[in-house]
Design a protein around this motif. Structure first.
Motif, PDB file in Angstrom:
ATOM      1  N   VAL A 189       8.454   8.553  33.370  1.00  0.00           N
ATOM      2  CA  VAL A 189       8.021   8.167  32.024  1.00  0.00           C
ATOM      3  C   VAL A 189       7.586   6.706  32.018  1.00  0.00           C
ATOM      4  O   VAL A 189       8.146   5.864  32.724  1.00  0.00           O
ATOM      5  CB  VAL A 189       9.133   8.385  30.970  1.00  0.00           C
ATOM      6  N   ASP A 190       6.600   6.435  31.205  1.00  0.00           N
ATOM      7  CA  ASP A 190       6.107   5.070  31.012  1.00  0.00           C
ATOM      8  C   ASP A 190       6.976   4.406  29.948  1.00  0.00           C
ATOM      9  O   ASP A 190       6.574   4.252  28.803  1.00  0.00           O
ATOM     10  CB  ASP A 190       4.632   5.116  30.598  1.00  0.00           C
ATOM     11  N   PHE A 191       8.191   4.031  30.332  1.00  0.00           N
ATOM     12  CA  PHE A 191       9.157   3.511  29.366  1.00  0.00           C
ATOM     13  C   PHE A 191       8.827   2.093  28.931  1.00  0.00           C
ATOM     14  O   PHE A 191       9.320   1.618  27.915  1.00  0.00           O
ATOM     15  CB  PHE A 191      10.561   3.569  29.973  1.00  0.00           C
ATOM     16  N   SER A 192       7.991   1.408  29.714  1.00  0.00           N
ATOM     17  CA  SER A 192       7.619   0.033  29.374  1.00  0.00           C
ATOM     18  C   SER A 192       6.294  -0.028  28.611  1.00  0.00           C
ATOM     19  O   SER A 192       5.808  -1.122  28.295  1.00  0.00           O
ATOM     20  CB  SER A 192       7.520  -0.815  30.641  1.00  0.00           C
ATOM     21  N   ASP A 193       5.703   1.158  28.346  1.00  0.00           N
ATOM     22  CA  ASP A 193       4.460   1.240  27.562  1.00  0.00           C
ATOM     23  C   ASP A 193       3.329   0.407  28.156  1.00  0.00           C
ATOM     24  O   ASP A 193       2.610  -0.299  27.438  1.00  0.00           O
ATOM     25  CB  ASP A 193       4.717   0.806  26.111  1.00  0.00           C
ATOM     26  N   THR A 194       3.142   0.512  29.451  1.00  0.00           N
ATOM     27  CA  THR A 194       2.033  -0.200  30.106  1.00  0.00           C
ATOM     28  C   THR A 194       0.826   0.710  30.319  1.00  0.00           C
ATOM     29  O   THR A 194      -0.210   0.252  30.783  1.00  0.00           O
ATOM     30  CB  THR A 194       2.482  -0.741  31.469  1.00  0.00           C
ATOM     31  N   GLY A 195       1.005   1.999  30.025  1.00  0.00           N
ATOM     32  CA  GLY A 195      -0.076   2.942  30.238  1.00  0.00           C
ATOM     33  C   GLY A 195      -0.017   3.638  31.579  1.00  0.00           C
ATOM     34  O   GLY A 195      -0.874   4.466  31.896  1.00  0.00           O
ATOM     35  N   LYS A 196       1.033   3.329  32.380  1.00  0.00           N
ATOM     36  CA  LYS A 196       1.148   3.924  33.711  1.00  0.00           C
ATOM     37  C   LYS A 196       2.618   3.958  34.121  1.00  0.00           C
ATOM     38  O   LYS A 196       3.363   3.016  33.842  1.00  0.00           O
ATOM     39  CB  LYS A 196       0.342   3.099  34.723  1.00  0.00           C
ATOM     40  N   VAL A 197       3.016   5.052  34.750  1.00  0.00           N
ATOM     41  CA  VAL A 197       4.388   5.163  35.244  1.00  0.00           C
ATOM     42  C   VAL A 197       4.497   4.418  36.576  1.00  0.00           C
ATOM     43  O   VAL A 197       3.774   4.723  37.520  1.00  0.00           O
ATOM     44  CB  VAL A 197       4.794   6.645  35.442  1.00  0.00           C
ATOM     45  N   ASP A 198       5.406   3.460  36.638  1.00  0.00           N
ATOM     46  CA  ASP A 198       5.596   2.691  37.869  1.00  0.00           C
ATOM     47  C   ASP A 198       7.088   2.578  38.156  1.00  0.00           C
ATOM     48  O   ASP A 198       7.762   1.685  37.653  1.00  0.00           O
ATOM     49  CB  ASP A 198       4.972   1.298  37.736  1.00  0.00           C
ATOM     50  N   MET A 199       7.583   3.496  38.960  1.00  0.00           N
ATOM     51  CA  MET A 199       8.997   3.454  39.335  1.00  0.00           C
ATOM     52  C   MET A 199       9.233   2.646  40.605  1.00  0.00           C
ATOM     53  O   MET A 199      10.357   2.529  41.075  1.00  0.00           O
ATOM     54  CB  MET A 199       9.536   4.873  39.516  1.00  0.00           C
ATOM     55  N   ASP A 205      10.628   1.319  33.704  1.00  0.00           N
ATOM     56  CA  ASP A 205      10.177   2.692  33.950  1.00  0.00           C
ATOM     57  C   ASP A 205      11.198   3.462  34.777  1.00  0.00           C
ATOM     58  O   ASP A 205      11.422   4.658  34.555  1.00  0.00           O
ATOM     59  CB  ASP A 205       8.832   2.693  34.675  1.00  0.00           C
ATOM     60  N   ALA A 206      11.814   2.795  35.744  1.00  0.00           N
ATOM     61  CA  ALA A 206      12.829   3.461  36.573  1.00  0.00           C
ATOM     62  C   ALA A 206      14.011   3.908  35.721  1.00  0.00           C
ATOM     63  O   ALA A 206      14.506   5.036  35.860  1.00  0.00           O
ATOM     64  CB  ALA A 206      13.288   2.531  37.689  1.00  0.00           C
ATOM     65  N   ILE A 207      14.470   3.048  34.832  1.00  0.00           N
ATOM     66  CA  ILE A 207      15.590   3.387  33.943  1.00  0.00           C
ATOM     67  C   ILE A 207      15.229   4.572  33.060  1.00  0.00           C
ATOM     68  O   ILE A 207      15.994   5.547  32.956  1.00  0.00           O
ATOM     69  CB  ILE A 207      15.971   2.166  33.087  1.00  0.00           C
ATOM     70  N   GLY A 208      14.075   4.518  32.427  1.00  0.00           N
ATOM     71  CA  GLY A 208      13.657   5.610  31.551  1.00  0.00           C
ATOM     72  C   GLY A 208      13.474   6.913  32.301  1.00  0.00           C
ATOM     73  O   GLY A 208      13.817   7.993  31.800  1.00  0.00           O
ATOM     74  N   SER A 209      12.946   6.838  33.507  1.00  0.00           N
ATOM     75  CA  SER A 209      12.685   8.044  34.285  1.00  0.00           C
ATOM     76  C   SER A 209      13.975   8.702  34.770  1.00  0.00           C
ATOM     77  O   SER A 209      14.100   9.927  34.756  1.00  0.00           O
ATOM     78  CB  SER A 209      11.773   7.711  35.472  1.00  0.00           C
ATOM     79  N   VAL A 210      14.941   7.894  35.200  1.00  0.00           N
ATOM     80  CA  VAL A 210      16.239   8.451  35.591  1.00  0.00           C
ATOM     81  C   VAL A 210      16.901   9.127  34.395  1.00  0.00           C
ATOM     82  O   VAL A 210      17.427  10.239  34.492  1.00  0.00           O
ATOM     83  CB  VAL A 210      17.149   7.353  36.179  1.00  0.00           C
ATOM     84  N   ALA A 211      16.865   8.469  33.239  1.00  0.00           N
ATOM     85  CA  ALA A 211      17.453   9.049  32.033  1.00  0.00           C
ATOM     86  C   ALA A 211      16.755  10.352  31.657  1.00  0.00           C
ATOM     87  O   ALA A 211      17.402  11.341  31.288  1.00  0.00           O
ATOM     88  CB  ALA A 211      17.370   8.048  30.883  1.00  0.00           C
ATOM     89  N   ASN A 212      15.432  10.371  31.763  1.00  0.00           N
ATOM     90  CA  ASN A 212      14.682  11.579  31.441  1.00  0.00           C
ATOM     91  C   ASN A 212      15.027  12.713  32.397  1.00  0.00           C
ATOM     92  O   ASN A 212      15.139  13.878  31.994  1.00  0.00           O
ATOM     93  CB  ASN A 212      13.187  11.290  31.500  1.00  0.00           C
ATOM     94  N   TYR A 213      15.209  12.389  33.659  1.00  0.00           N
ATOM     95  CA  TYR A 213      15.591  13.399  34.653  1.00  0.00           C
ATOM     96  C   TYR A 213      16.900  14.067  34.244  1.00  0.00           C
ATOM     97  O   TYR A 213      17.023  15.302  34.267  1.00  0.00           O
ATOM     98  CB  TYR A 213      15.732  12.741  36.021  1.00  0.00           C
TER      99      TYR A 213
END
Length: 320
Positions: A189-199, A205-213
């Protein structure tokens, strides 16, 4: 000079391992399944290098160690300090992730700490080489990893990466949270709202993506993960099972004399897990949230290390 030439030739042969007929057939299947041009797939395999060290690594994972040794790899004072610093630095992001995804901050922090020591160890293998090696030369998991090879090509195109630039684990996992390509594509997920997912570089983005998982795998917010139980080896033996699924209800174990199970809802799904200490076996009832952690890594030892590290982090933060 003759010896030197022979050595160069030997090293070249050792690393040059083109696909056989079965591998080419697998490429054709991937081309059809993932709608990737066959020429693109072939060019990717030609850029990849077989790495015997990757095969060696996957056949002797850390999870093969007994629990009392495995635990000590991750639950250290140094990693705890790093985790608390990470939590302090990203407190607002973690609070936002917990609220939005209903996954505790301590679990997110623990996962990133266990996986990469907060970005210190993100992997030394080229992802292309790892997925090529395991996808086409490791029959036990070739179907899985060859699909990840195809997912990686799609991810490279999406992200605009150089095909052979990205590095990760021996299993082709990348970034702060160590996502394999299919997970990167599906759960990122693009949790930082930059327009691109960058884990890889963006910790938000890493925090949001782990939480989403964890949310997507049905983490049950507010529910326990495990319960320590008092059992002899003889009492435990009939209830132990090899799989990761939760085969019993708490009521069954309560009726069999497992006192701790009587404190749970009768229909709570549970599994009895034995963990090898230096001089005895420790027994735990694990629940749905423990199973969710094993979706990240299928090892019960990994799941318990993540859980115990998360509790260590939470306790230390509350005490500070």
């Amino acid at each position: 000079m003759r010896y030197l030439l022979a050595l160069v030739f030997f090293v070249g042969v050792a690393h040059a391992k083109p696909l056989d007929e079965q591998g080419l057939q697998r490429l054709e299947q991937l081309s059809e399944e993932f709608a990737i041009d066959m020429a693109t797939l072939q060019q990717a395999t030609e850029q990849a290098t077989y790495q015997q060290s990757i095969i060696d690594a996957i056949t002797r994972p850390w999870e093969s160690r007994p629990w009392h040794q495995y635990r000590n790899l991750f639950l250290t004072e140094e990693r705890l300090a790093a985790g608390l610093a990470f939590w302090e630095e990203h407190q607002q992001t973690l609070e936002k992730a917990e609220q939005e995804f209903q996954v505790p901050a301590e679990i997110i922090v623990a996962i990133i700490g266990v996986e990469t020591y907060y970005g210190r160890h993100t992997g030394r293998y080229k992802v292309l080489d790892a997925l090529y090696t395991l996808g086409f030369f490791y029959p036990k998991r070739s179907e899985f990893f060859s699909k990840e090879f195809a997912h990686y090509l799609n991810l490279v195109e999406q992200q605009g990466w150089e095909l052979d630039y990205m590095k990760g684990s021996y299993a082709g996992a990348m970034g702060l949270g160590q996502f394999i390509p299919s997970s990167y594509l599906h759960y990122g997920v693009d949790f930082s709202d930059t327009g691109k997912v960058d884990m890889l570089n963006d910790k938000v983005d890493a925090i949001g993506s782990v939480a989403n998982y964890f949310r997507q795998h049905r983490w049950r917010y507010g529910e326990p993960v495990v319960h320590l139980v008092s059992l002899s080896d003889e009492q435990a033996e009939p209830w132990l099972s090899k799989g990761l699924e939760l085969p019993h209800q708490a009521k069954q174990l309560a009726e069999a004399g497992v006192a701790e199970a009587g404190e749970l809802p009768d229909d709570a799904k549970v599994k009895l897990l034995g963990l090898e200490q230096a001089d005895h076996t420790e027994y735990w009832l694990v629940r749905d949230n423990f199973y969710v952690i094993t979706r990240y890594n299928r090892s019960p030892l990994y799941a318990m290390a993540v859980h115990q590290f998360s509790q260590q982090l939470k306790q230390a933060r509350n005490d500070s």
